[in-house]
Design an enzyme around this catalytic site. Structure first.
Site, mmCIF file in Angstrom:
data_model
loop_
_atom_site.group_PDB
_atom_site.id
_atom_site.type_symbol
_atom_site.label_atom_id
_atom_site.label_comp_id
_atom_site.label_asym_id
_atom_site.label_seq_id
_atom_site.Cartn_x
_atom_site.Cartn_y
_atom_site.Cartn_z
ATOM 1 N N LYS A 159 0.840 -1.207 0.000
ATOM 2 C CA LYS A 159 0.000 0.000 0.000
ATOM 3 C C LYS A 159 0.870 1.251 0.000
ATOM 4 C CE LYS A 159 -3.951 -1.949 2.492
ATOM 5 N NZ LYS A 159 -4.949 -1.657 3.549
ATOM 6 N N GLY A 165 -7.928 4.772 -0.447
ATOM 7 C CA GLY A 165 -8.773 4.592 -1.617
ATOM 8 C C GLY A 165 -8.229 3.637 -2.666
ATOM 9 N N GLU A 201 0.930 -4.934 4.355
ATOM 10 C CA GLU A 201 -0.078 -5.453 5.285
ATOM 11 C C GLU A 201 -0.493 -6.834 4.821
ATOM 12 O OE1 GLU A 201 -3.670 -3.168 5.661
ATOM 13 O OE2 GLU A 201 -2.729 -1.663 6.913
ATOM 14 N N GLU A 278 -12.176 3.775 9.408
ATOM 15 C CA GLU A 278 -12.516 2.621 8.568
ATOM 16 C C GLU A 278 -11.923 1.362 9.179
ATOM 17 O OE1 GLU A 278 -11.126 2.930 4.579
ATOM 18 O OE2 GLU A 278 -12.177 4.807 4.173
ATOM 19 N N ARG A 295 -12.530 14.012 7.480
ATOM 20 C CA ARG A 295 -13.452 14.926 6.787
ATOM 21 C C ARG A 295 -14.881 14.443 6.949
ATOM 22 N NH1 ARG A 295 -11.600 11.242 2.773
ATOM 23 N NH2 ARG A 295 -13.368 9.910 2.217
ATOM 24 N N VAL A 298 -19.217 11.457 2.112
ATOM 25 C CA VAL A 298 -20.371 11.415 1.213
ATOM 26 C C VAL A 298 -21.563 10.764 1.919
ATOM 27 C CG1 VAL A 298 -21.259 10.495 -0.966
ATOM 28 C CG2 VAL A 298 -18.877 11.263 -0.832
HETATM 29 C C1 MV4 Z 1 -7.197 -4.015 2.744
HETATM 30 C C2 MV4 Z 1 -8.043 -5.062 2.363
HETATM 31 C C3 MV4 Z 1 -7.730 -6.332 2.822
HETATM 32 N N1 MV4 Z 1 -6.641 -6.522 3.614
HETATM 33 N N2 MV4 Z 1 -6.146 -4.249 3.546
HETATM 34 C C4 MV4 Z 1 -9.102 -0.695 -0.080
HETATM 35 C C5 MV4 Z 1 -8.842 0.773 -0.124
HETATM 36 C C6 MV4 Z 1 -8.225 1.159 1.177
HETATM 37 N N3 MV4 Z 1 -9.181 1.914 1.936
HETATM 38 C C7 MV4 Z 1 -7.863 -0.118 1.831
HETATM 39 N N4 MV4 Z 1 -8.533 -1.174 1.124
HETATM 40 C C8 MV4 Z 1 -8.446 -2.457 1.528
HETATM 41 N N5 MV4 Z 1 -7.408 -2.760 2.347
HETATM 42 C C9 MV4 Z 1 -5.882 -5.482 3.961
HETATM 43 N N6 MV4 Z 1 -4.814 -5.678 4.742
HETATM 44 C C10 MV4 Z 1 -9.152 -4.755 1.569
HETATM 45 C C11 MV4 Z 1 -9.343 -3.455 1.157
HETATM 46 C C12 MV4 Z 1 -10.524 -3.158 0.395
HETATM 47 C C13 MV4 Z 1 -10.691 -3.617 -0.904
HETATM 48 C C14 MV4 Z 1 -9.718 -4.328 -1.547
HETATM 49 C C15 MV4 Z 1 -9.910 -4.781 -2.822
HETATM 50 C C16 MV4 Z 1 -11.108 -4.495 -3.493
HETATM 51 C C17 MV4 Z 1 -12.070 -3.764 -2.891
HETATM 52 C C18 MV4 Z 1 -11.877 -3.307 -1.598
HETATM 53 C C19 MV4 Z 1 -12.865 -2.582 -0.985
HETATM 54 C C20 MV4 Z 1 -12.682 -2.144 0.299
HETATM 55 C C21 MV4 Z 1 -11.507 -2.435 0.972
#
Ligand code: MV4
Length: 504
Positions: A159, A165, A201, A278, A295, A298
């Site tokens: 990440k 996002g 992660e 989140e 913030r 939506v």
């Molecule tokens: C994750 C995850 C699973 N495992 N982290 C997506 C955007 C950001 N806010 C973090 N996100 C995620 N982080 C770990 N360690 C799953 C998501 C995730 C996601 C991932 C793939 C497709 C759609 C998603 C929707 C929400 C969150």
């Protein structure tokens, strides 16, 4: 104490904030780009000033011009809405430097949560559970990350520290793929944020995306307003949100535990104003901090409906130095709310953005329906900004009532001139998995297709039967509550409730 607010935003959220100002008896100042001369927020505000050409860089992102207009118009506060300048610590600081209240958190809180590695380290130090991964906040080189990856285990996620996002995110299944994917993630992060720093992660599979709304005043009081279920997304764009979450359901103990952790995460960065934490929640109800959005979001209306609070008015009160009017015990969730994001995009053409003039529009109204929008017939949807044209929010005593009301409202909603994703939401309301609350973050992309839904016409009688049962169920449920509160109800109609709960 200030009585005049500049709204550094456009569209439905600018309209939403102007309405809060009006109800509080405060003056509102709109700003607009060339593309927004005819926009609703410009018409509704007490004053409106031109910012610059349509591209956001030359208008809604111009810190210097916005600050100059704020001083010129004599406002005491600036509300940034969401997007644009909402999470720019330098903008919040620029407001404070001019003696203008930034209606949001302190610059230091924005900065701490804006760097996702710093955010992880900061909340973890306060005892908040984060997904196992790299620790600390310094930048790590490829050699170090490769060594740490073995300990974290696969699959894992790369990440971007400047991200959020999903930008610059890469899933890694094996150490062999690490070097290539590290390079790709860094390049994407560098291109998007001008910062190629990344962290790792462990991948949490099949997780739900559940977030907690919090409010914090300047006197050290922090409360949470329960959760929102935000798992229905496509390419990291949320499409539908609901409150409460069926997955949390009547597990009040889980809700309060998540709420308490969210409050602790906010306190870790000395948070003030409205914010959202989140979480990823796995099938065993383990939950992990993902990130904090510093913030207004939506999807805030679904929380407003189930708590009865006006989050935007609370934000302004907080910025004016008032104490929170509620303690945690005053916050009681009641009923159910669902929000569909109505976007100008074509669900039959891979959600391609659609632009053009809205020629006709009939908005749904009636019991339990709220529409937050910044457009009207005659307004032109331009390609310069996001595709959100409105938020259709419905409430119900039960989730079943909310779903049936959403179906009714989506049928009433008529927009011509641009294509919208209303057909997508109608299909979703017909989906058995949605009705049963059985969806995770992969549902839209992996299990849902407009074509499959269309082909499935033969299942329509089945959908009709389930809906009839939902109606009957909620009526008998209410009757049962009134007539025989404690009696065991063995009515045939009870099966829907059981079916809904079956696969939790
Ligand atoms: C994750 C995850 C699973 N495992 N982290 C997506 C955007 C950001 N806010 C973090 N996100 C995620 N982080 C770990 N360690 C799953 C998501 C995730 C996601 C991932 C793939 C497709 C759609 C998603 C929707 C929400 C969150």
């Amino acid at each position: 104490m200030f009585n005049k607010v500049l709204i550094a935003n456009r569209g439905e959220i600018a309209v939403r904030i102007i309405r809060a100002c009006r109800e509080l008896g405060m003056q509102s100042v709109a700003v607009f780009s060339e593309a927004d001369r005819q926009a609703l927020h410009v018409r509704l505000a007490d004053e409106a000033y031109y910012l610059g050409p349509a591209p956001a860089r030359e208008s809604y992102l111009r810190v210097d011009k916005i600050i100059a207009l704020a001083k010129q118009s004599g406002v005491g506060g600036i509300h940034p809405g969401y997007g644009f300048l909402a999470e720019r610590a330098d903008f919040a600081q620029a407001c404070l430097d001019e003696g203008i209240a930034f209606i949001g958190p302190k610059p230091s809180s924005i900065a701490a949560m804006g760097d996702k590695a710093v955010a992880r380290a900061t909340v973890a130090a306060s005892g908040v559970a984060v997904v196992p991964g790299t620790e600390g906040e310094g930048s790590l080189g490829d050699e170090e990350l490769l060594a740490l990856a073995e300990n974290i285990g696969f699959p894992l996620l790369i990440k971007a520290t400047a991200g959020g996002g999903g930008k610059g995110m890469r899933e890694v299944k094996s150490i062999l793929d690490m070097p290539g994917l590290l390079h790709a993630a860094r390049r994407e992060a560098e291109a998007s944020f001008g910062d190629g720093n990344v962290y790792l992660e462990k991948l949490v599979e099949g997780a739900r995306h559940i977030e907690i709304q919090i409010l914090a005043d300047t006197h050290g009081n922090v409360i949470h307003l329960g959760e929102r279920e935000c798992s229905l997304q496509r390419r990291h764009q949320k499409l539908l949100e609901e409150a409460p979450s069926m997955f949390v359901g009547d597990d009040e103990e889980l809700r309060q535990r998540m709420g308490a952790v969210a409050v602790r995460a906010a306190q870790a960065v000395d948070y003030v104003n409205a914010g959202t934490i989140e979480f990823l929640v796995d099938k065993d109800k383990n939950f992990y901090f993902l990130e904090m959005n510093t913030r207004l979001q939506v999807e805030h209306p679904v929380t407003e409906i189930v708590t009865g609070l006006d989050i935007v008015k609370e934000q302004i009160r907080i910025a004016r130095g008032r104490h929170l009017r509620q303690v945690q015990n005053d916050i009681q969730l009641s009923g159910w709310a669902i929000e569909c994001r109505i976007n100008a995009e074509d669900p039959y053409s891979n959600f391609l953005p659609s632009t053009g003039r809205i020629s006709h529009m009939i908005l749904p109204t009636g019991p339990g329906v709220r529409v937050d929008t910044g457009v009207y017939p005659g307004f032109e949807i331009s390609p310069f900004y996001d595709s959100l044209i409105s938020k259709l929010i419905v409430s119900g005593v039960t989730r079943g009532e909310a779903i049936l009301r959403m179906r009714r409202a989506l049928e009433e909603y008529k927009i011509t001139g641009v294509r919208t994703n209303i057909p997508f939401h109608q299909r979703m309301m017909d989906s058995h998995r949605f009705m049963g609350g059985q969806y995770d973050t992969r549902f839209v992309e992996e299990r849902f297709s407009m074509e499959a839904a269309q082909e499935g016409k033969e299942t329509l009688p089945e959908i009709a039967a389930i809906l009839a049962t939902l109606v009957a169920h909620q009526q008998t449920e209410r009757a049962a509550h009134i007539i025989q509160r404690n009696a065991r109800d063995t009515s045939n109609w009870k099966w829907v409730g059981r079916w809904e709960r079956m696969h939790r």
